[in-house]
Design an enzyme around this catalytic site. Structure first.
Site, mmCIF file in Angstrom:
data_model
loop_
_atom_site.group_PDB
_atom_site.id
_atom_site.type_symbol
_atom_site.label_atom_id
_atom_site.label_comp_id
_atom_site.label_asym_id
_atom_site.label_seq_id
_atom_site.Cartn_x
_atom_site.Cartn_y
_atom_site.Cartn_z
ATOM 1 N N PHE A 157 0.879 -1.132 0.001
ATOM 2 C CA PHE A 157 0.012 0.063 -0.027
ATOM 3 C C PHE A 157 0.852 1.289 0.101
ATOM 4 O O PHE A 157 1.781 1.329 1.007
ATOM 5 C CB PHE A 157 -0.942 0.214 1.144
ATOM 6 N N LYS A 217 2.366 11.202 7.400
ATOM 7 C CA LYS A 217 1.542 11.096 8.588
ATOM 8 C C LYS A 217 1.847 11.841 9.660
ATOM 9 O O LYS A 217 1.628 12.863 9.685
ATOM 10 C CB LYS A 217 1.274 9.551 8.481
ATOM 11 N N ASP A 259 9.158 2.998 2.328
ATOM 12 C CA ASP A 259 8.004 3.688 2.396
ATOM 13 C C ASP A 259 7.778 3.665 4.014
ATOM 14 O O ASP A 259 7.338 2.628 4.455
ATOM 15 C CB ASP A 259 6.860 3.286 1.617
HETATM 16 C C1 PLP Z 1 -0.920 6.131 4.260
HETATM 17 C C2 PLP Z 1 0.147 5.769 3.413
HETATM 18 C C3 PLP Z 1 0.559 6.224 2.448
HETATM 19 C C4 PLP Z 1 -0.322 7.235 1.428
HETATM 20 O O1 PLP Z 1 -0.232 8.630 2.607
HETATM 21 P P1 PLP Z 1 -1.653 9.619 2.189
HETATM 22 O O2 PLP Z 1 -1.194 10.639 2.862
HETATM 23 O O3 PLP Z 1 -2.794 8.841 2.512
HETATM 24 O O4 PLP Z 1 -1.481 9.891 0.690
HETATM 25 C C5 PLP Z 1 1.654 5.660 1.804
HETATM 26 N N1 PLP Z 1 2.260 4.448 2.157
HETATM 27 C C6 PLP Z 1 1.930 4.070 3.220
HETATM 28 C C7 PLP Z 1 2.786 2.955 3.635
HETATM 29 C C8 PLP Z 1 1.031 4.557 3.798
HETATM 30 O O5 PLP Z 1 0.562 3.972 5.231
#
Ligand code: PLP
Length: 400
Positions: A140, A254, A225
């Protein structure tokens, strides 16, 4: 207006791209949130780890207030007196060399894709438009067309094509698969240290170190990520530290703003970000002084208030408490720090029912992919709050 009125408004006027629990929140403080009827809940989702510092942290609030009354947005057409300080502080904290600030997590992912492609053509010598990026099954990374195009989740991608070419999917946690998938056109490997949305999936021990070594040896940029795993969630500032590795590029978002404002960043240990020249990439809001002031304080709070160490200690405590619950409904409890998943036995879709019952008992959490309950409270949670939660979780997980 009561809860049903607010729900009806959302359903009437909003797109139905979410199916939230029917709890209408109006206030938050630390680990707690309150609904419009005054009922209090322990937040065990933390807005998908965006409020690691706890809701409405007073120091971050004050930084936001101060900067909002001073200067909010300059665009990058001009410089501002917060951006450089943000760069210096986040580089020192994460041992990075260069930073590129954006807003949402998905934008940071898009940014890194652009940067490694350009690096591939300019530095590695990949023929034009041939660059390949390796990603993992069940990843994700966000919701843009390019990103959902390399998702393996039918819900995320079906009906949204045509997609961006140039991605290759391998199994998560399989270093040999990475070795096999690399070709002369491979520019990067993009992976989550722990797959969050997939259900808190931890790779085998040594996987990140092996991937790091393979990428170095094969001339491939190693991208982590850490938008969800980073900033204390797993009990370290970055999850890569659990295996003593350093990615070439790290994505954070985040909790970078403690939940006050969308702030994300690409952190670079290599020269990859150096390939971007003026005019080739940008964002109106990226790097604005309000975002930078909020992020600076959000990072300071994490470190100065011992939240990372607390996540490690409280994560161990929570995990062992969950593991001691004897229930034939629980298949597995797994996690690291305060990033915890409880995988349930039974048909997909069941976890939603558990979330509903926990909500009645004053705990908010969210299922992921039907059969895993994700438990990730703010990093300021304490032992007696966890005891309180465990008592309720035991009741729901054992059906008593
Ligand atoms: C939440 C998330 C994203 C995307 O972030 P947004 O601010 O919602 O665009 C990308 N990678 C990971 C691992 C995430 O948990």
């Amino acid at each position: 207006m009561d809860a049903n009125d607010f729900i009806r408004l959302e359903e009437t006027f909003g797109a139905h791209n979410y199916r939230p629990l029917d709890v209408v929140l109006t206030r938050g403080e630390g680990i707690w949130v309150w609904d419009v009827e005054g009922k209090r809940y322990l937040d065990c989702l933390s807005s998908y780890s965006a409020v690691n510092q706890g809701h409405c942290h007073p120091r971050i609030l004050e930084a936001l207030r101060r900067q909002a009354a001073t200067l909010t947005l300059t665009s990058r057409a001009f410089r501002n007196d917060q951006l450089g300080l943000f760069y210096r502080e986040i580089c020192a904290l994460t041992r990075s060399h260069r930073v590129l600030p954006m807003n949402s997590g998905a934008e940071a992912v898009e940014t890194v894709i652009k940067a490694v492609r350009k690096w591939g053509y300019q530095v590695k010598g990949v023929p034009a438009d041939q660059a390949e990026i390796i990603v993992c099954a069940d990843n994700f990374h966000g919701r843009t067309i390019t990103i959902v195009g390399f998702s393996t989740d039918p819900q995320a991608r079906d009906g949204f094509g045509p997609f961006t070419p140039g991605f290759r999917v391998i199994a998560f946690g399989d270093a040999a698969a990475l070795e096999r998938a690399i070709t002369p056109a491979t520019v990067a490997f993009l992976v989550e240290p722990i797959q969050g949305e997939a259900g808190v999936i931890l790779p085998p021990a040594g996987y990140l170190a092996a991937a790091r070594e393979i990428c170095r040896r094969r001339g491939v940029v190693f991208i982590l990520d850490e938008i969800q795993t980073g900033l204390g969630r797993t009990g370290k500032l970055l999850a890569e530290e659990h295996e003593g590795v350093e990615a070439d590029l790290t994505l954070v978002g985040k909790a970078l703003s403690g939940g006050f404002y969308p702030v994300s960043a690409v952190l670079s240990n290599s020269e990859v970000l150096g390939v971007l020249r003026p005019g080739e990439h940008g964002s109106t809001f990226g790097g604005n002084p309000l975002a930078c002031a909020v992020a600076r304080e959000a990072l300071r709070v994490l470190v100065e208030e011992g939240m990372i160490e607390n996540a490690a200690a409280m994560g161990d405590y929570f995990l062992s408490g969950l593991r001691s619950i004897r229930s034939d409904r629980v298949r597995e409890v797994r996690g690291r720090g305060l990033m915890i998943g409880v995988e349930l036995v039974g048909e997909a879709g069941d976890a939603r029912g558990y979330s509903e019952r926990l909500r009645e008992l004053g705990i908010l959490c969210k299922d992921t992919h039907g059969h895993t309950l994700r438990i990730s409270p703010p990093l300021v949670i304490r032992r007696d709050d966890i005891d309180w939660a465990l008592e309720r979780l035991e009741r729901v997980l054992t059906g008593h």
